[in-house]
Design a protein around this motif. Structure first.
Motif, PDB file in Angstrom:
ATOM      1  N   MET A   1     -23.794 -27.310 -32.403  1.00 24.05           N
ATOM      2  CA  MET A   1     -25.109 -26.725 -32.553  1.00 24.05           C
ATOM      3  C   MET A   1     -25.391 -25.823 -31.365  1.00 24.05           C
ATOM      4  O   MET A   1     -25.100 -26.150 -30.228  1.00 24.05           O
ATOM      5  CB  MET A   1     -26.153 -27.836 -32.645  1.00 24.05           C
TER       6      MET A   1
ATOM      7  N   GLN B   1     -39.954 -28.420 -34.644  1.00 21.91           N
ATOM      8  CA  GLN B   1     -39.410 -28.668 -35.981  1.00 21.91           C
ATOM      9  C   GLN B   1     -40.340 -29.661 -36.680  1.00 21.91           C
ATOM     10  O   GLN B   1     -40.852 -30.577 -36.041  1.00 21.91           O
ATOM     11  CB  GLN B   1     -37.997 -29.258 -35.839  1.00 21.91           C
TER      12      GLN B   1
ATOM     13  N   ARG C   1     -31.700 -25.777 -52.510  1.00 22.67           N
ATOM     14  CA  ARG C   1     -31.020 -24.676 -51.821  1.00 22.67           C
ATOM     15  C   ARG C   1     -29.728 -24.296 -52.548  1.00 22.67           C
ATOM     16  O   ARG C   1     -29.429 -23.118 -52.718  1.00 22.67           O
ATOM     17  CB  ARG C   1     -30.741 -25.037 -50.366  1.00 22.67           C
TER      18      ARG C   1
ATOM     19  N   ASP D   1     -37.099 -23.410 -43.689  1.00 27.00           N
ATOM     20  CA  ASP D   1     -35.718 -23.644 -43.248  1.00 27.00           C
ATOM     21  C   ASP D   1     -35.010 -22.311 -42.972  1.00 27.00           C
ATOM     22  O   ASP D   1     -34.295 -22.175 -41.978  1.00 27.00           O
ATOM     23  CB  ASP D   1     -34.933 -24.423 -44.300  1.00 27.00           C
ATOM     24  N   ALA D   2     -35.211 -21.336 -43.858  1.00 30.19           N
ATOM     25  CA  ALA D   2     -34.588 -20.022 -43.672  1.00 30.19           C
ATOM     26  C   ALA D   2     -35.106 -19.355 -42.415  1.00 30.19           C
ATOM     27  O   ALA D   2     -34.340 -18.760 -41.652  1.00 30.19           O
ATOM     28  CB  ALA D   2     -34.837 -19.142 -44.892  1.00 30.19           C
TER      29      ALA D   2
ATOM     30  N   SER E   1     -33.567 -21.035 -39.401  1.00 32.67           N
ATOM     31  CA  SER E   1     -32.154 -20.680 -39.306  1.00 32.67           C
ATOM     32  C   SER E   1     -31.964 -19.233 -38.842  1.00 32.67           C
ATOM     33  O   SER E   1     -31.187 -18.946 -37.920  1.00 32.67           O
ATOM     34  CB  SER E   1     -31.495 -20.895 -40.670  1.00 32.67           C
TER      35      SER E   1
ATOM     36  N   ASP F   1     -33.068 -18.859 -35.280  1.00 29.84           N
ATOM     37  CA  ASP F   1     -32.076 -19.394 -34.332  1.00 29.84           C
ATOM     38  C   ASP F   1     -30.962 -18.384 -34.053  1.00 29.84           C
ATOM     39  O   ASP F   1     -30.581 -18.167 -32.907  1.00 29.84           O
ATOM     40  CB  ASP F   1     -31.477 -20.702 -34.851  1.00 29.84           C
ATOM     41  N   VAL F   2     -30.430 -17.754 -35.121  1.00 31.15           N
ATOM     42  CA  VAL F   2     -29.314 -16.821 -34.897  1.00 31.15           C
ATOM     43  C   VAL F   2     -29.786 -15.531 -34.229  1.00 31.15           C
ATOM     44  O   VAL F   2     -29.057 -14.958 -33.422  1.00 31.15           O
ATOM     45  CB  VAL F   2     -28.504 -16.526 -36.179  1.00 31.15           C
TER      46      VAL F   2
ATOM     47  N   TYR G   1     -26.412 -12.491 -41.714  1.00 33.00           N
ATOM     48  CA  TYR G   1     -27.121 -13.659 -42.267  1.00 33.00           C
ATOM     49  C   TYR G   1     -27.579 -13.368 -43.693  1.00 33.00           C
ATOM     50  O   TYR G   1     -27.383 -14.178 -44.597  1.00 33.00           O
ATOM     51  CB  TYR G   1     -28.314 -14.043 -41.393  1.00 33.00           C
TER      52      TYR G   1
ATOM     53  N   HIS H   1     -26.438 -15.316 -47.172  1.00 29.54           N
ATOM     54  CA  HIS H   1     -27.432 -16.142 -47.875  1.00 29.54           C
ATOM     55  C   HIS H   1     -28.389 -15.241 -48.665  1.00 29.54           C
ATOM     56  O   HIS H   1     -29.599 -15.254 -48.421  1.00 29.54           O
ATOM     57  CB  HIS H   1     -28.225 -16.987 -46.876  1.00 29.54           C
TER      58      HIS H   1
END
Length: 196
Positions: free
Chosen positions: A1, A20, A36, A80-81, A84, A87-88, A112, A116
């Motif tokens: 992670m 979170q 998902r 969630d998306a 995510s 984060d990137v 990304y 997705h």
């Protein structure tokens, strides 16, 4: 992670990652994961409570013990998306390399979205009920665009460029002989000049 930036390691203009949401029960986790998969494999139109129940081999009314409806399931997937993608994109702010920060941000965002596509579409298209998102998530997820430009309207313009390029590419709306890598680079160069 990947490690998250701490308050002491934040770049100028960078905001801290919001908390979170509380941990999900095992059953809610299974529902979200199935939603998902259904979304990613079949597209946004396939995500219905009936199809989700079929995916889980349960009766549709059982889903309503955990979610009030499809909008609540979608809100969890959108959150969630955003976590995510945030984060990137925040991680790339702290990465080194020969590319500029704007180019690195565009590259990771593009990658990304292409990895997705249906989750990306759900998170960035249509009405967004912000009240269903964790507090501060939307601001934090969009913050890297401000960090690399230093100005809010320029940040919004850069994100709009990236989003428009990505959606047109995902929808295969560019002519087949288009040099999309060149177009992404041209956009990065233009925004780098504007951000000086």
């Amino acid at each position: 992670m990947k490690e998250r930036a701490t308050a002491s390691s934040l770049l100028p203009g960078e905001v801290e990652r919001p908390a979170q949401p509380p941990a999900r029960s095992a059953r809610v986790g299974q529902i979200v994961e199935a939603a998902r998969r259904l979304l990613e494999d079949k597209g946004t139109g396939a995500l219905t409570m009936r199809r989700l129940a079929e995916e889980l081999h349960i009766q549709a009314p059982s889903l309503y013990k955990h979610f009030s409806g499809k909008a609540d399931v979608e809100a969890v997937l959108i959150a969630d998306a955003m976590f995510s993608l945030g984060d990137v994109t925040h991680a790339v702010l702290h990465a080194a390399g020969p590319e500029t920060a704007i180019q690195r941000l565009l590259d990771v965002y593009h990658s990304y979205g292409r990895s997705h596509p249906n989750l990306y579409r759900l998170a960035t298209s249509g009405h967004l009920d912000r009240a269903l998102l964790p507090e501060g998530l939307e601001e934090w997820a969009g913050n890297p665009w401000f960090v690399v430009t230093g100005e809010s309207t320029l940040a919004q313009a850069l994100w709009s460029f990236a989003h428009g390029m990505l959606i047109l590419e995902l929808d295969q709306r560019y002519p087949p002989d288009s040099d999309l890598n060149g177009t992404w680079r041209a956009g990065a160069t233009a925004f780098e000049l504007a951000a000086r």
